[in-house]
Scaffold this motif. Structure first.
Motif, short mmCIF file in Angstrom:
data_model
loop_
_atom_site.label_atom_id
_atom_site.label_comp_id
_atom_site.label_asym_id
_atom_site.label_seq_id
_atom_site.Cartn_x
_atom_site.Cartn_y
_atom_site.Cartn_z
N LYS A 130 -3.12 -1.10 4.50
CA LYS A 130 -2.94 -1.10 5.92
C LYS A 130 -2.36 -2.01 6.52
O LYS A 130 -1.20 -2.03 7.28
CB LYS A 130 -4.21 -0.51 6.68
CG LYS A 130 -4.16 -0.16 8.03
CD LYS A 130 -5.35 0.32 8.69
CE LYS A 130 -5.56 1.06 9.91
NZ LYS A 130 -5.57 0.10 10.97
N HIS A 131 -2.71 -3.37 6.19
CA HIS A 131 -2.35 -4.67 6.83
C HIS A 131 -0.97 -4.81 6.24
O HIS A 131 -0.03 -5.31 7.29
CB HIS A 131 -3.37 -5.75 6.40
CG HIS A 131 -2.75 -7.06 6.93
ND1 HIS A 131 -2.94 -7.65 8.31
CD2 HIS A 131 -2.49 -8.32 6.38
CE1 HIS A 131 -2.39 -8.79 8.77
NE2 HIS A 131 -2.12 -8.96 7.37
N LYS A 184 1.32 -2.81 5.50
CA LYS A 184 2.10 -1.35 6.14
C LYS A 184 2.28 -2.00 7.65
O LYS A 184 3.57 -1.86 8.24
CB LYS A 184 1.38 -0.29 6.27
CG LYS A 184 2.41 0.84 6.64
CD LYS A 184 1.57 2.08 6.60
CE LYS A 184 2.30 3.38 7.55
NZ LYS A 184 1.54 4.07 8.26
N GLU A 185 1.36 -2.32 8.47
CA GLU A 185 1.55 -2.54 10.04
C GLU A 185 2.10 -3.79 10.21
O GLU A 185 2.65 -4.07 11.33
CB GLU A 185 0.13 -2.32 10.50
CG GLU A 185 -0.05 -0.84 10.37
CD GLU A 185 -1.66 -0.77 10.93
OE1 GLU A 185 -2.42 -1.65 11.41
OE2 GLU A 185 -2.16 0.44 10.95
N GLU A 234 1.11 4.68 2.99
CA GLU A 234 0.13 5.59 3.54
C GLU A 234 -0.64 6.31 2.60
O GLU A 234 -2.10 6.68 2.90
CB GLU A 234 0.88 6.40 4.48
CG GLU A 234 -0.03 7.59 5.53
CD GLU A 234 -0.85 6.60 6.34
OE1 GLU A 234 -1.96 7.31 6.83
OE2 GLU A 234 -0.50 5.63 6.66
N ILE A 267 -3.41 4.28 1.39
CA ILE A 267 -4.42 4.06 2.24
C ILE A 267 -5.45 5.30 2.34
O ILE A 267 -6.73 5.14 2.18
CB ILE A 267 -3.78 3.97 3.66
CG1 ILE A 267 -2.95 2.52 3.62
CG2 ILE A 267 -4.96 3.69 4.78
CD1 ILE A 267 -2.16 2.37 5.03
N PRO A 323 -10.95 1.78 6.76
CA PRO A 323 -10.57 0.60 6.16
C PRO A 323 -11.07 -0.77 6.67
O PRO A 323 -11.32 -0.97 7.83
CB PRO A 323 -8.98 0.48 6.19
CG PRO A 323 -8.44 1.90 6.69
CD PRO A 323 -9.60 2.43 7.38
#
Length: 410
Positions: free
Chosen positions: A155-156, A158-159, A181, A184, A353
């Motif tokens: 997630k980290h 990706k964002e 995604e 995740i 997460p």
């Protein structure tokens, strides 16, 4: 513990020497390059070391990432990037697309790619632990925690880091948003499997178990939908896994929902719910066979032979027979033609997460050390073209499935 998880292969990478002859002009700068080289090699070794645990992985990853940060961020914590961000070419393969590497002359690409492999390691560690005989409660918690940590890393990336890449990821590559995604959501779904096993073991209310199973099935459906536009040649096996788990947990949801209905004296509706569980289980069984026959990244196994799968089949069959007996002796209720709508919401046990951050820049980086990298002395013929033969596949340990004793998480 009665769980089985699909795993894609680790990413492979070309060796990086961090030798910048002529550019490095001080012993301190030379030491940083040497430490980068050794800490990177150490981290890559741990990915396939069966004795590695989360504490060892975190220590090794932090050691490398804190040094690599000096190639990415300015030392004064301004928004400016380091002058060294584009000094080194990095090559990485992808989990789905075989051994053809992607290459970028960008330290952010290295940070993301290595971070991705760290997350994959946590998923593989969880899978190995979940397959052990007589797993302890503490080990079950470790499986749960590892999957949440992996989800947090993906997630980290990706964002916070993928958007910083100069060259966007190509379709179907690991660093594309859809694949991240899917990873995740799969981690969240698998962590919830552990939660469900725990809820069953502790004999929690069937309504809670049904709701958790329904939410888990939805997670798997979401992950599959995320991959639906990728080429079947490299995504088909992964998608079969996600679909069979979706059908499997849909069957769980209908089975436990049927128990809830029976406890409320709605025996006719309970039978219809169990019939739907039977249908979903049959679909999962067919998908298990298809998974075993589908070529692509991931292990070759027969999921339908795992005890986690066979136990559900027996539970559905026995619960349905019980409902039919009760209806024949006590209730005499009509069985609805329409399956009950599963509009279940779990108020407890849903997995989020674990938030992740890369470590700060190592204290070994100082303004003087950074100044000792003189980019004006770089060779003029500094080629950035990748050599395909540089990247060797990762030889992952062959984990033989252990005998399943039928133990669940306790």
């Amino acid at each position: 513990m009665t769980h089985w998880f699909h795993r894609n292969p680790l990413k492979a990478t070309a060796p990086v020497s961090f030798n910048y002859y002529g550019v490095v002009t001080s012993p301190a700068a030379s030491k940083i390059c040497s430490d980068l080289r050794s800490s990177r090699a150490r981290l890559l070794e741990l990915f396939t070391d069966l004795s590695c645990n989360p504490e060892m992985m975190k220590t090794a990853a932090d050691a490398y990432f804190s040094l690599l940060q000096g190639f990415i961020h300015s030392l004064d914590e301004s928004s400016q990037e380091s002058k060294l961000r584009y000094i080194q070419n990095f090559k990485w393969t992808d989990t789905l697309q075989g051994q053809v590497p992607s290459a970028q002359q960008d330290a952010v690409f290295e940070l993301i790619s290595m971070g991705f492999n760290v997350a994959l390691w946590y998923t593989k560690y969880a899978s190995r632990l979940a397959g052990k005989e007589n797993i302890t409660e503490e080990e079950a918690k470790e499986v749960h925690r590892s999957l949440k940590i992996a989800a947090g890393i993906f997630k980290h990336l990706k964002e916070s880091h993928i958007p910083r890449l100069i060259t966007p990821a190509e379709k179907g590559r690991d660093l594309e948003a859809r694949l991240l995604e899917a990873y995740i959501v799969q981690c969240q779904a698998e962590a919830q499997e552990v939660t469900i096993a725990r809820a069953i073991e502790l004999k929690h209310a069937p309504g809670l178990i049904a709701a958790l199973a329904y939410e888990t099935a939805n997670f798997y459906q979401k992950a599959d939908h995320t991959l639906s536009s990728l080429e079947p040649a490299y995504s088909a096996k992964w998608r079969k896994y996600l679909l069979l788990k979706m059908c499997f947990y849909t069957a769980y949801a209908y089975c436990y929902h049927g128990q809830t209905l029976l406890a409320s004296d709605k025996c006719g509706e309970a039978i219809r719910s169990l019939q739907e569980a039977e249908k979903s289980f049959a679909k999962a069984e067919a998908l298990c066979k298809e998974y075993g026959e589908t070529k692509g990244p991931g292990p070759t196994v027969k999921p339908s032979e795992h005890l986690f799968f066979r136990k559900l089949g027996n539970l559905v069959k026995n619960t349905l027979e019980k409902c039919q007996r009760e209806n024949g002796f006590i209730y005499f209720q009509k069985i609805p033609t329409e399956a009950p709508q599963l509009e279940l919401k779990a108020n407890y046990g849903l997995v989020e997460p674990v938030p992740f951050e890369f470590p700060p820049t190592s204290a070994h980086w100082t303004p003087d050390t950074l100044a000792a990298f003189d980019l004006t002395k770089r060779p003029k013929d500094d080629s950035t073209k990748p050599k395909p033969e540089d990247v060797r596949p990762v030889k992952e340990p062959d984990i033989k499935p252990q005998k399943d004793t039928g133990c669940s998480v306790s």
